[in-house]
Design an enzyme around this catalytic site. Structure first.
Site, PDB file in Angstrom:
ATOM      1  N   ARG A  94      -4.805   6.911  12.016  1.00 32.57           N
ATOM      2  CA  ARG A  94      -4.808   8.023  11.471  1.00 32.57           C
ATOM      3  C   ARG A  94      -5.522   9.080  12.002  1.00 32.57           C
ATOM      4  O   ARG A  94      -6.512   8.655  12.763  1.00 32.57           O
ATOM      5  CB  ARG A  94      -4.535   8.329   9.856  1.00 32.57           C
ATOM      6  CG  ARG A  94      -5.738   8.034   9.304  1.00 32.57           C
ATOM      7  CD  ARG A  94      -5.809   7.974   7.713  1.00 32.57           C
ATOM      8  NE  ARG A  94      -6.985   7.656   7.119  1.00 32.57           N
ATOM      9  CZ  ARG A  94      -7.026   7.185   6.281  1.00 32.57           C
ATOM     10  NH1 ARG A  94      -5.846   7.340   5.061  1.00 32.57           N
ATOM     11  NH2 ARG A  94      -8.288   6.945   5.472  1.00 32.57           N
ATOM     12  N   ASP A 136      -1.190  44.858  -3.117  1.00 32.83           N
ATOM     13  CA  ASP A 136      -0.399  45.632  -4.142  1.00 32.83           C
ATOM     14  C   ASP A 136       1.280  45.127  -4.021  1.00 32.83           C
ATOM     15  O   ASP A 136       1.818  45.087  -4.963  1.00 32.83           O
ATOM     16  CB  ASP A 136      -0.590  47.158  -3.678  1.00 32.83           C
ATOM     17  CG  ASP A 136      -1.639  47.771  -4.774  1.00 32.83           C
ATOM     18  OD1 ASP A 136      -1.710  47.530  -5.903  1.00 32.83           O
ATOM     19  OD2 ASP A 136      -2.661  48.280  -3.894  1.00 32.83           O
ATOM     20  N   ARG A 156      -8.341  54.875   5.328  1.00 31.96           N
ATOM     21  CA  ARG A 156      -7.541  55.029   4.190  1.00 31.96           C
ATOM     22  C   ARG A 156      -7.907  55.933   3.386  1.00 31.96           C
ATOM     23  O   ARG A 156      -9.048  55.897   2.813  1.00 31.96           O
ATOM     24  CB  ARG A 156      -7.059  53.694   3.423  1.00 31.96           C
ATOM     25  CG  ARG A 156      -6.216  54.003   2.155  1.00 31.96           C
ATOM     26  CD  ARG A 156      -6.178  52.580   1.341  1.00 31.96           C
ATOM     27  NE  ARG A 156      -7.311  52.242   0.757  1.00 31.96           N
ATOM     28  CZ  ARG A 156      -7.326  51.242   0.176  1.00 31.96           C
ATOM     29  NH1 ARG A 156      -6.098  50.190   0.000  1.00 31.96           N
ATOM     30  NH2 ARG A 156      -8.281  50.618  -0.412  1.00 31.96           N
ATOM     31  N   ARG A 197     -11.824  51.584   3.713  1.00 32.94           N
ATOM     32  CA  ARG A 197     -11.513  52.059   2.478  1.00 32.94           C
ATOM     33  C   ARG A 197     -12.640  53.262   1.846  1.00 32.94           C
ATOM     34  O   ARG A 197     -13.645  53.106   1.836  1.00 32.94           O
ATOM     35  CB  ARG A 197     -11.783  50.976   1.483  1.00 32.94           C
ATOM     36  CG  ARG A 197     -10.802  49.951   1.276  1.00 32.94           C
ATOM     37  CD  ARG A 197     -11.056  48.817   0.826  1.00 32.94           C
ATOM     38  NE  ARG A 197     -11.881  47.963   1.657  1.00 32.94           N
ATOM     39  CZ  ARG A 197     -12.026  46.707   1.842  1.00 32.94           C
ATOM     40  NH1 ARG A 197     -10.911  45.888   1.204  1.00 32.94           N
ATOM     41  NH2 ARG A 197     -12.868  46.209   2.524  1.00 32.94           N
ATOM     42  N   GLY A 199       0.380  46.736   2.923  1.00 36.21           N
ATOM     43  CA  GLY A 199      -0.839  46.421   1.868  1.00 36.21           C
ATOM     44  C   GLY A 199      -0.449  45.215   1.063  1.00 36.21           C
ATOM     45  O   GLY A 199       0.352  45.506  -0.078  1.00 36.21           O
ATOM     46  N   GLY A 258      -7.514   7.557  -0.508  1.00 36.81           N
ATOM     47  CA  GLY A 258      -7.871   6.924  -1.736  1.00 36.81           C
ATOM     48  C   GLY A 258      -7.315   7.146  -3.057  1.00 36.81           C
ATOM     49  O   GLY A 258      -7.783   7.047  -4.185  1.00 36.81           O
ATOM     50  N   ARG A 295       0.807  -1.247   0.150  1.00 32.61           N
ATOM     51  CA  ARG A 295       0.018   0.013  -0.009  1.00 32.61           C
ATOM     52  C   ARG A 295       0.912   1.172   0.032  1.00 32.61           C
ATOM     53  O   ARG A 295       1.725   1.525   0.504  1.00 32.61           O
ATOM     54  CB  ARG A 295      -0.868  -0.026   1.174  1.00 32.61           C
ATOM     55  CG  ARG A 295      -1.839  -1.195   1.349  1.00 32.61           C
ATOM     56  CD  ARG A 295      -3.022  -1.067   1.826  1.00 32.61           C
ATOM     57  NE  ARG A 295      -2.911  -0.920   3.583  1.00 32.61           N
ATOM     58  CZ  ARG A 295      -4.027  -0.978   4.024  1.00 32.61           C
ATOM     59  NH1 ARG A 295      -5.342  -0.830   3.670  1.00 32.61           N
ATOM     60  NH2 ARG A 295      -3.744  -0.901   5.501  1.00 32.61           N
TER      61      ARG A 295
END
Lengths: 895, 895
Positions: free
Chosen positions: A337, A781, A622, A566, A778, A102, A93
């Site tokens: 797991r 940008d 801003r 903004r 920012g 899977g 496996r």
């Protein structure tokens, strides 16, 4: 490569996950803990990459190492691989570093051939079992290793079943299974031109190679791309001695979870089948029994299993997903797991485990994936109702899952109409080819947004995510005809304005008709976990909010201030846009000031309302950022109008008007507006705009101060690249602020600062910091400029290709690029602090709500992150995890 | 400020240029050398800035310091400021750190009033001289200090001249001058409402303030912006005891150069007037006499003057531009400074001074401004065409050959209109009676300058030579009517605004109409100096060349390879564009490959020709860089066509065709193409394009190798931001290269490298260098991204505003921004070398031909610079100066 390639289970441990894979590491750990694990060996993930780099050739010496390890397994089991008397059979496996359930191939019963089959028969005294095992092996080997279509095996099996008149595999008798074996061998000979390989060692080699190769099959590659898993990780191969759940009714096999992975409830949960092999449980041919029945069927074994499961849960401090097999009354653990779970379950499990004393708060905080929290805040479609809609053929298209959530409403194409109808209480879905800032007033009141073009970071997607509004973007199979107000899908079905549709923003599905939804229930677990997060985290979490409504939502979700307000969104409102346009089109500074005077009271009220709703928490405003042409009519549409009027020649007055407007719009249009006249460049070119804004901010702050509030405005000057820009702007604007305060006769506690979003500002941050009391990164940008990627273009044109080929592992607009953009941030912080040691540092790009990026921000020492209100819980949890992981040194700076 | 603000001439020295200004420092040096300099004092430049920062208020204590120094001057001259018996009169002049000729204000004869006038009369026994001095002082003081229009004084003067029936000022007798003085005083009273200030100390304070203020008058600001002089330097004020050239015919005043500043010839050169004050020489009212006549008129004084001049030339190791006055037979030196000169003169002077043993080669290399070399490479009028023009009667006048060069453009009279038209791309010749500093903004963008009055040292002549702009000055036969905007020549022919004229600045000829030009012949001085430069410089100079013609020009001008061969220019050629468009519009990879196959032979021939012309020198070929839509029809034009066709409805077939094209063009268009699908992003998206280019490069190189050449292609992959881009592209393309070499059966010596033009590439240069054999800094794009400035938009929208306000001192696209972009370059070099110590480093942005930027490139250790062919000599000389200045430590890294 002289590195050890093959490890016995008892040679490994859980720290070796990178080499042994998750499955191999856990098998090793369980083996060493004395749990009943069938012995076996693991071939490392590095060997897989070696194999691939070798042009899919087995590295020299690898088979020898495997053989040597196998001898050890033979000794432990007392069986012998390939022996006729007492044959050792193997499962092969895959097992990658990160769970890829899977995705990879599995082969059971390897080692069987016409000879060892006889040994198995004499050993078990069970002809039927042996032939059943043989036929299973032949079909798995044929499918996985020899690449024969699995349906071909099914056909052969069905034929025999038919001829025997039986329905279930388990009803086939030994004779029938012999026929199946013969048919399968013939099929293999027919398809490959060769006999099925009888030599066990050849079988093993081919199977190992098949697992190696399966690392690069398309579905595995796609899975890794989706989950940003490095293609260079490779998979380990686990070769384990077989135990059999199909040796009769004292045998069984099953899977289980230590808790319910769907809602987190603390009950043992799972399914099993008696007399079966593992694949039968998940294949859906026989309906498995709930694990609780095992307590009745085999009470002692059940108790043994539950004891082991609880031990493992305590050991791994997490819900476990396990596989077991009972062979003739003896229990074996084949795998454990951490279990995948829903967001709701994740929260409950984390909080419960803490309360049960199994884990501490820090561990509980780590058990929840921050990104999952988002989905808890949104209503979702009832899954059964959605399934039915799919079955009824109501799914009309699938686009990008741009902003999660469920939305139902009528198809509306015009933003203004959307706003008008919403005002009347109608539910609408704004549908556009793509959206632009002009459409905002229609997006705000819509239930959801659907666009035919644009990527995950298109205007529609970004704005919708910011608003927490469902959005399906880039739904390219839909043809949107704005003129006719219709949508046509790939099958040619057309839907008109007013028809009801539903969007699932979490999957990208678009349905015709309404689908029932369920509201989120934010239980005590949610509040409890985030309370713990706040205790642990160092970073302050603020929100990006442009309206009082946003601000209230942000407070509700735990924000401690506004990091980005903004102001341009205020300019977009219906009642202001005409005045804004008048301001832009003004021929003189005088006329511009006149229009600005009309805008002042609007801005004053905006700020007053936001300051009020934030109740003395700091608010970073801003100043106007986007290029002015964004407020004007679309250039191309206007051009088309003018040409049409010109050709028709029937309305010279209108033509003249439109021509003049076109001229102004052309004058303002730019080749690369993203790098053009915007941000502080705008403010330095037309100082009166920012002056009006600062006047409004301080008038509002002063008036509230008089009412007894303690408003803390932080004025943020955007797009600074050179210290002189900030110096000039700040001097000019701070004098306005002082003027207002002196007019009003009160002082407010204010700051002036800048965004760091231009590479040059980061590189010269020591100079910039002389005039900035705070830096806000920012990173939208900054990512654009650092990469030279236009966000509006990159995704559609090449970024998808880049992530698919893993030229870039992650989209840098989603997860902060630590090596490049992050390096600039570190430079800026170091230099900024060299000038102003206590400079306040924050981030207000979208990365402020991305868990990995938040952790980076914590690491490099920011004071706060700011993100859209709905991402505030994500940021809070991520910030807490960051502290814990840093303590555990899990996160290291890459440079 | 406790710094010393006032220095006596004897207290200063030439190292104090920054504080004392150029003029003040030289006056100090001459004084200390014992030359006959009238005593005086200098107020420092820092005091000027203090005054301005103080809101135009005199710093406390400054007047006291001035008075104290003045006492010293009184002692030396034996005169007393304000004394009736023996009055000291003063000149007050500006003097900045860098020479700004004619930009600032000057006042002579200060200290005169109704009382001291009497003293002057009794002292000189010369009524006429005294009244002449008084009326000059009144008009200068009235104009400069009291801000009264100078024309008002001229009118009063003209009135008196008319009433007396005389033409020249010198013909006015004492009585007439008394009338002028009375009229001037009345004018001052009328305009200011106050009497002319009689107190000498008040006069002095007002005059000093006027000089301080003159630092910020518009024409001074414009001059500094043009020459990139910091607005914070300030001007010094020189207060000097007066000597008089207007004391009779044994008195004179003049200006001279130690060599001819126009062609560099080693003859003493200048102009003077007897019985005149300095302003008369440059004002153009009386035409001055050549300096050689002084040798006849006053031979002893002439010899004394020439001796001093030669001494000064040797001392300052450069051509000197001097002012002198002879007062009643005694010579005084009023000023010396390095003379402005044409490029041709600069070369000759530098080479001659070396040959005469006055300077060494290093000093000679420093005497030439590299930027000036450009004008030597510019075309001049074709002599035959000029002869024909003369024969055809097109020569309309001849004036002074004030500044060489050929210029053709339309007659424009208004400096503002000249600037506006030039902005629109029109070529203009600014035509004035005479120019003054107020006209600078119109001179800068003109092709050439024409004036009717003024000598070789008039304002127009000096400024034009400094700018390297053709100028014909003092063309007295032309009547310039500024009101009607016409020019009339001696024959009575009148030419109107907008008519085309041509100037030959080397001969002084003015033609109507355009005249063909020819390329220049570069003389021995040019070759000599650049030969010295090559001996000294370390940097290799390559050229940017896209065609064999460019390549040949580059070789001719001394380039040692091609640093940037832009393949897109090859795609733009008439015969290829249709194929390129076919390639772009191809719907499938198959169709694209078909078009590319047609382009291959073109590219093959291109590369072969370029490699051949470079004759084994290395050639860096940049793979296709611009966005594809640049090769397609303009989007807006196409849209207009489609709308028109749609409205007309008369050509459905064409409409359909255009609509399809429009759709494709729309699809390819981007919001910010500069940051979109271009450079390696294009190559990684459509690999077949770059593959074709690499195939062509290596086919050409291999074939030439077979012919015996040793071609060294360097393949440059543009716009890399992440190492994986380069890795992927290089692996793919290098395999094509190897394939071609194996097909051709020869190996060529090649390299693969990249441009560093994206900030992220610089920041991660250690990674990028793993796959790059060379870095070429693409500083055009790097500047765009580092500043976030779109070059296409920034200049028009805000950069001019920025440089005018000195938010930025220099346009970063012209001169490399060392603090920001330069910092990234240094990071890239350091990191690149950490991975690959011998990585080749170059620059191919336009900065590679800018002197200041070349010096920076030398400093940070690049191996080569590459620039346009015509800038190669500039780069060679700059590279040599860089080495010398670095040895002298004049250039220091800013960070």
């Amino acid at each position: 490569m002289s590195q050890k390639r093959v490890y016995l289970f008892r040679e490994g441990n859980s720290d070796m996950r990178n080499s042994l894979g998750g499955k191999g590491a856990n098998l090793a750990e369980m083996t060493n803990a004395g749990l009943p694990v069938p012995p076996g060996l693991t071939i490392t993930t590095e060997t897989c990459i070696e194999y691939i780099d070798n042009g899919n050739e087995m590295p020299a010496g690898l088979m020898d190492s495997i053989k040597k390890a196998l001898e050890d397994v033979e000794k432990e089991t007392g069986k012998k691989f390939g022996s006729v008397d007492n044959p050792l059979l193997l499962s092969v496996r895959s097992g990658a570093r990160l769970s890829m359930p899977g995705m990879m191939e599995t082969i059971l019963n390897l080692g069987l051939n016409d000879d060892t089959l006889k040994g198995l028969i004499s050993l078990t005294n069970n002809d039927r079992f042996a032939y059943d095992s043989y036929r299973r092996f032949l079909s798995m080997f044929g499918g996985v290793v020899l690449d024969i279509d699995k349906d071909e095996f099914e056909h052969r099996l069905d034929k025999v079943k038919k001829s025997k008149g039986v329905d279930l595999d388990t009803d086939l008798d030994t004779e029938a299974l012999k026929e199946v074996v013969t048919a399968y061998k013939a099929l293999i000979k027919e398809k490959t031109g060769k006999d099925f390989p009888q030599d066990p060692m050849t079988q093993l080699q081919l199977a190992v190679e098949a697992v190696f190769k399966s690392w690069n099959i398309p579905r595995a590659v796609a899975y890794r791309n989706h989950y940003k898993i490095d293609h260079r990780y490779g998979t380990a191969v686990n070769v384990q001695s077989m135990v059999f759940g199909n040796m009769g009714n004292d045998s069984a096999t099953g899977v289980s979870f230590t808790r319910n992975p769907s809602d987190g409830e603390n009950i043992f949960y799972g399914e099993y089948l008696t007399n079966a092999q593992g694949e039968d449980v998940v294949a859906g041919i026989r309906t498995p029994k709930p694990i609780s029945e095992l307590a009745v069927e085999m009470p002692a074994l059940y108790k043994e299993y539950v004891d082991i499961a609880q031990k493992l849960e305590r050991h791994y401090q997490d819900i476990q997903d396990m596989e077991f097999t009972i062979e003739r009354g003896k229990l074996y653990i084949l795998q454990t797991r951490s279990g995948k779970r829903t967001a709701k379950a994740a929260l409950k499990i984390a909080v419960d485990l803490e309360k049960e004393g199994i884990i501490n708060k820090e561990k509980a905080l780590q058990l929840v994936d921050p990104s999952q929290l988002y989905q808890l805040l949104l209503p979702s479609f009832d899954l059964k109702a959605k399934d039915k809609a799919v079955k009824d053929g109501k799914l009309l298209a699938t686009g990008l899952n741009a902003s999660p959530g469920a939305a139902t409403g009528m198809l509306i194409f015009d933003p203004t109409e959307a706003a008008e109808r919403a005002e009347k209480g109608e539910k609408v879905i704004l549908t556009r080819i793509e959206t632009c800032p002009d459409d905002i007033h229609g997006m705000i009141p819509s239930q959801g947004v659907l666009t035919a073009r644009g990527g995950m970071t298109s205007h529609a997607a970004v704005v919708a995510r910011g608003m927490g509004k469902p959005c399906v973007a880039g739904c390219e199979s839909l043809k949107v005809d704005l003129a006719k107000e219709t949508v046509t899908n790939a099958e040619g079905k057309t839907f008109k304005k007013g028809e009801i549709i539903s969007l699932d923003g979490g999957t990208g599905e678009v349905f015709v008709g309404a689908i029932a939804t369920v509201d989120p229930e934010l239980g005590g677990d949610f509040d409890q976990l985030l309370e713990w997060a706040d205790e642990v985290k160092r970073l302050v979490v603020r929100a990006n909010a442009d309206t009082p409504e946003d601000a209230e939502k942000a407070i509700e979700l735990g924000a401690k201030g506004i990091g980005l307000c903004r102001t341009e969104h205020m300019f977009m409102a219906q009642d202001r846009l005409p005045v804004v346009q008048q301001m832009i089109l003004a021929g003189t500074a005088e006329a511009r000031k006149e229009a600005l005077a009309k805008l002042l009271p609007f801005q004053y009220e905006d700020f007053k309302a936001i300051f009020k709703s934030m109740n003395d928490l700091p608010v970073t405003v801003r100043l106007l950022d986007p290029p002015l042409h964004e407020f004007l009519p679309n250039h191309e549409e206007l051009l088309a109008e003018v040409v049409e009027l010109r050709v028709k020649g029937n309305n010279p007055k209108l033509l003249k008007e439109k021509e003049e407007l076109l001229e102004k719009v052309s004058e303002l249009s730019e080749s690369n507006p993203m790098m053009g006249l915007r941000g502080c460049r705008l403010g330095l070119t037309y100082p009166e705009i920012n002056e009006m804004q600062v006047r409004a901010i301080f008038q509002a702050a002063c008036d509230l101060k008089k009412e007894g509030m303690d408003v803390k405005p932080e004025v943020m000057i955007p797009l600074v690249g050179h210290v002189n820009e900030l110096k000039t702007a700040r001097e000019q604007l701070e004098s306005v602020a002082k003027e207002v305060m002196s007019e009003k006769g009160v002082d407010v506690d204010y700051q002036f600062g800048t965004m760091i979003e231009i590479p040059r500002a980061a590189l010269t941050a020591d100079e910039v910091a002389e005039y900035a009391q705070f830096f806000s990164f920012g990173t939208n940008d900054l990512t654009q400029m650092t990469f030279g990627f236009s966000r509006d273009d990159a995704e559609a044109k090449f970024l998808t290709n880049y992530t698919e080929k893993q030229i870039l592992l992650e989209n840098p607009f989603e997860t902060l690029d630590q090596d490049g953009v992050g390096q600039l941030m570190k430079i800026a912080i170091e230099k900024g602090q060299s000038t102003r040691p206590n400079i306040k540092l924050g981030i207000c790009g979208e990365h402020g709500g991305d868990p990995k990026s938040v952790k980076f921000c914590n690491l490099i020492g920011l004071n706060y992150v700011s993100c859209s209100p709905f991402r505030v819980p994500i940021a809070r949890l991520s910030a807490a995890q960051a502290v814990i992981e840093q303590q555990e040194k899990k996160v290291l700076l890459t440079k």
